[in-house]
Scaffold this motif. Structure first.
Motif, mmCIF file in Angstrom:
data_model
loop_
_atom_site.group_PDB
_atom_site.id
_atom_site.type_symbol
_atom_site.label_atom_id
_atom_site.label_comp_id
_atom_site.label_asym_id
_atom_site.label_seq_id
_atom_site.Cartn_x
_atom_site.Cartn_y
_atom_site.Cartn_z
ATOM 1 N N ALA A 131 0.333 -1.143 0.024
ATOM 2 C CA ALA A 131 -0.222 -0.604 0.538
ATOM 3 C C ALA A 131 0.639 1.149 -0.187
ATOM 4 O O ALA A 131 0.760 2.163 -0.921
ATOM 5 C CB ALA A 131 -0.898 -0.053 1.707
ATOM 6 N N VAL A 132 2.188 1.431 0.568
ATOM 7 C CA VAL A 132 3.373 2.133 0.617
ATOM 8 C C VAL A 132 4.230 1.936 -0.077
ATOM 9 O O VAL A 132 4.748 0.796 -0.191
ATOM 10 C CB VAL A 132 3.371 2.521 1.586
ATOM 11 N N SER A 133 4.476 3.049 -1.218
ATOM 12 C CA SER A 133 5.113 2.452 -2.723
ATOM 13 C C SER A 133 6.420 2.915 -2.266
ATOM 14 O O SER A 133 6.824 1.871 -3.305
ATOM 15 C CB SER A 133 4.413 2.449 -4.268
ATOM 16 N N SER A 134 6.879 3.431 -1.936
ATOM 17 C CA SER A 134 8.405 3.699 -1.586
ATOM 18 C C SER A 134 8.866 3.756 -0.066
ATOM 19 O O SER A 134 7.784 4.210 0.656
ATOM 20 C CB SER A 134 8.450 4.427 -2.746
ATOM 21 N N LEU A 135 9.606 3.230 0.105
ATOM 22 C CA LEU A 135 10.753 3.669 1.235
ATOM 23 C C LEU A 135 10.437 5.680 2.078
ATOM 24 O O LEU A 135 10.035 6.370 2.627
ATOM 25 C CB LEU A 135 11.741 3.354 2.022
ATOM 26 N N GLY A 136 10.793 5.839 0.720
ATOM 27 C CA GLY A 136 10.800 7.760 1.261
ATOM 28 C C GLY A 136 8.757 8.209 1.579
ATOM 29 O O GLY A 136 8.880 9.378 1.701
ATOM 30 N N ALA A 137 8.088 7.497 0.729
ATOM 31 C CA ALA A 137 6.617 7.664 1.788
ATOM 32 C C ALA A 137 6.295 7.749 3.566
ATOM 33 O O ALA A 137 4.980 6.880 3.869
ATOM 34 C CB ALA A 137 5.957 7.435 0.718
ATOM 35 N N SER A 138 7.574 7.197 3.928
ATOM 36 C CA SER A 138 7.270 6.408 4.802
ATOM 37 C C SER A 138 7.130 7.073 6.704
ATOM 38 O O SER A 138 7.355 8.643 5.998
ATOM 39 C CB SER A 138 8.471 5.471 5.348
ATOM 40 N N ILE A 139 6.791 7.583 6.700
ATOM 41 C CA ILE A 139 5.786 7.911 8.209
ATOM 42 C C ILE A 139 6.013 7.373 9.503
ATOM 43 O O ILE A 139 5.239 6.006 9.772
ATOM 44 C CB ILE A 139 3.937 8.466 7.878
ATOM 45 N N GLY A 140 6.339 8.189 10.043
ATOM 46 C CA GLY A 140 6.880 7.380 11.756
ATOM 47 C C GLY A 140 6.451 8.448 12.900
ATOM 48 O O GLY A 140 6.828 9.870 12.398
ATOM 49 N N LYS A 141 5.914 7.494 14.129
ATOM 50 C CA LYS A 141 5.945 8.260 15.196
ATOM 51 C C LYS A 141 5.908 7.586 16.020
ATOM 52 O O LYS A 141 5.873 5.780 16.252
ATOM 53 C CB LYS A 141 4.110 8.591 15.597
ATOM 54 N N TYR A 142 6.222 8.412 16.928
ATOM 55 C CA TYR A 142 6.662 7.501 18.252
ATOM 56 C C TYR A 142 6.568 8.212 20.250
ATOM 57 O O TYR A 142 6.311 9.822 19.868
ATOM 58 C CB TYR A 142 8.405 6.761 18.569
ATOM 59 N N ILE A 143 6.641 7.661 21.152
ATOM 60 C CA ILE A 143 6.338 7.366 22.011
ATOM 61 C C ILE A 143 7.590 7.355 23.036
ATOM 62 O O ILE A 143 7.933 6.504 22.825
ATOM 63 C CB ILE A 143 5.404 7.788 23.404
ATOM 64 N N LEU A 144 7.451 7.941 24.132
ATOM 65 C CA LEU A 144 8.810 7.908 25.246
ATOM 66 C C LEU A 144 8.172 7.629 26.904
ATOM 67 O O LEU A 144 7.408 7.521 27.234
ATOM 68 C CB LEU A 144 9.840 9.028 25.736
ATOM 69 N N ALA A 145 8.480 5.740 26.553
ATOM 70 C CA ALA A 145 7.546 5.030 28.266
ATOM 71 C C ALA A 145 8.615 3.785 28.091
ATOM 72 O O ALA A 145 8.932 3.422 27.508
ATOM 73 C CB ALA A 145 6.253 4.887 27.596
ATOM 74 N N THR A 146 8.198 3.315 29.624
ATOM 75 C CA THR A 146 9.158 2.129 29.967
ATOM 76 C C THR A 146 7.713 1.248 30.719
ATOM 77 O O THR A 146 7.617 1.576 31.299
ATOM 78 C CB THR A 146 9.814 2.913 30.911
ATOM 79 N N MET A 205 7.631 -0.991 36.937
ATOM 80 C CA MET A 205 6.253 -0.360 37.399
ATOM 81 C C MET A 205 7.051 0.900 37.859
ATOM 82 O O MET A 205 6.078 1.305 38.996
ATOM 83 C CB MET A 205 6.002 -1.701 38.745
ATOM 84 N N ASP A 206 8.139 1.195 37.595
ATOM 85 C CA ASP A 206 8.737 2.433 37.829
ATOM 86 C C ASP A 206 8.288 3.261 37.164
ATOM 87 O O ASP A 206 9.556 3.201 36.059
ATOM 88 C CB ASP A 206 10.413 2.430 38.037
ATOM 89 N N ASP A 207 7.384 4.725 37.281
ATOM 90 C CA ASP A 207 7.430 5.970 36.853
ATOM 91 C C ASP A 207 7.923 7.258 36.797
ATOM 92 O O ASP A 207 7.817 7.897 35.996
ATOM 93 C CB ASP A 207 5.615 6.142 37.168
ATOM 94 N N THR A 208 9.297 6.566 36.895
ATOM 95 C CA THR A 208 10.145 7.634 37.278
ATOM 96 C C THR A 208 11.333 7.716 36.246
ATOM 97 O O THR A 208 11.916 8.506 35.859
ATOM 98 C CB THR A 208 11.499 7.786 38.809
ATOM 99 N N ASN A 209 10.932 6.642 35.573
ATOM 100 C CA ASN A 209 12.344 6.482 34.506
ATOM 101 C C ASN A 209 11.914 6.778 32.948
ATOM 102 O O ASN A 209 12.225 5.647 32.245
ATOM 103 C CB ASN A 209 13.356 5.381 34.633
ATOM 104 N N GLU A 210 10.270 7.601 32.464
ATOM 105 C CA GLU A 210 9.420 6.953 31.405
ATOM 106 C C GLU A 210 10.334 7.597 29.671
ATOM 107 O O GLU A 210 10.502 7.008 29.459
ATOM 108 C CB GLU A 210 8.352 8.258 31.712
#
Length: 300
Positions: free
Chosen positions: A130-145, A149-154
């Protein structure tokens, strides 16, 4: 007796000339195939590049090479070269018992006249993607761990997902479907050292090392998308947990089997994590440094 001997020698001489002419007529002649390719990297001692022409639907090798300095010229059977419709470049084991091309085909292009303009999208991207070329790639990310169970190193984990409508999560990557012989791999670059987040073929599922990662925490395997928590067992010279802000996040395309533990040259997406990035907040990636490889192949 002398006459018979003379006639016998004459016959042998004519036979030798006749055989010589037959050999000349049957001997194949070669023409030159010149490769002028951009962006290739050396593969190391275990792998080589191999060129192929497609003749009557069948691959014919044009030779192997390891140098990535071009142009390079190879002798190829003239009749086969004139009949070739397509050129393909593959990555092969240096010791290769299989005469057929490997699945890791890197460049391809059809001949138009005596020139084939080749590129990686023609062969690395799967047919019907469906995506015809690597140049058409789209990316999103989040920071999280999410694997501890430690929420101080996300800020010590990166996950390629979109949590805009949390608790509903969606894939953070829109990428072409790859042909056989290739996988995606995520990376974080720590002071010049790339550390993998894992390999994957689908952006909508966990990566291949989700259950076996030595870096993740002890409270699970993550949210079912590609990504990694850098929480323990840091490589020499690094300390985990860490802070990924200011580090570069990369998506590469890797040969499978892989020629190296380092990222391959194709990198369609990359992004330096902003210094003010907030955890659990979607961050957009940008274009990577190498989205496609290309070149020309000429028959003379």
């Amino acid at each position: 007796m002398i006459k018979k001997t003379f006639l016998g020698l004459l016959a042998l001489s004519l036979f030798a000339v006749s055989c010589s002419n037959d050999d000349d007529n049957n001997a194949s002649t070669n023409s030159e195939l010149t490769l002028n390719l951009q962006g290739l990297e050396t593969l190391g001692s275990d792998y080589v590049y191999e060129g192929w022409i497609i003749v009557n639907g069948q691959p014919v090798s044009t030779g192997t090479f390891t140098s990535v300095t071009f142009p390079q010229t190879f002798p190829v059977d003239t009749e086969q070269l004139e009949s070739a419709t397509t050129f393909v470049l593959s990555i092969e084991p240096a010791v290769d018992p299989d005469p057929a091309p490997a699945a890791t085909k890197l460049l391809a292009g059809d001949f138009s006249g005596n020139v084939a303009n080749v590129n990686s999208d023609n062969i690395v991207v799967g047919s019907g993607s469906a995506v015809s070329s690597l140049g058409a790639s789209i990316g999103k990310y989040i920071l999280a761990t999410p694997t501890d169970m430690d929420d101080t190193n996300e800020s010590s984990g990166v996950w390629f997902l979109d949590n805009t409508n949390a608790p509903n999560l969606t894939a953070g990557l829109s990428l072409p479907t790859l042909s056989d012989g290739w996988k995606y791999e995520g990376w974080v670059v720590f002071d010049g050292t790339p550390i993998s987040t894992g390999t994957f073929t689908s952006a909508e599922a966990a990566d291949d090392n989700a259950t076996t990662s030595t870096f993740k925490g002890d409270a699970g395997n993550g949210p079912g998308y590609p990504g990694e928590d850098y929480l323990q067992n840091a490589p020499a010279g690094l300390t985990f947990p860490t802070d990924l802000k200011g580090r570069t996040v990369v998506i590469s395309v890797e040969p499978y089997p892989d020629n190296s533990s380092a990222p391959f040259t194709l990198k369609p997406l990359a992004h330096m994590v902003p210094a003010n990035a907030m955890d659990h907040t979607v961050i957009d990636m940008g274009d990577g440094p190498v989205e496609t490889l290309m070149g020309s192949v000429t028959r003379n």
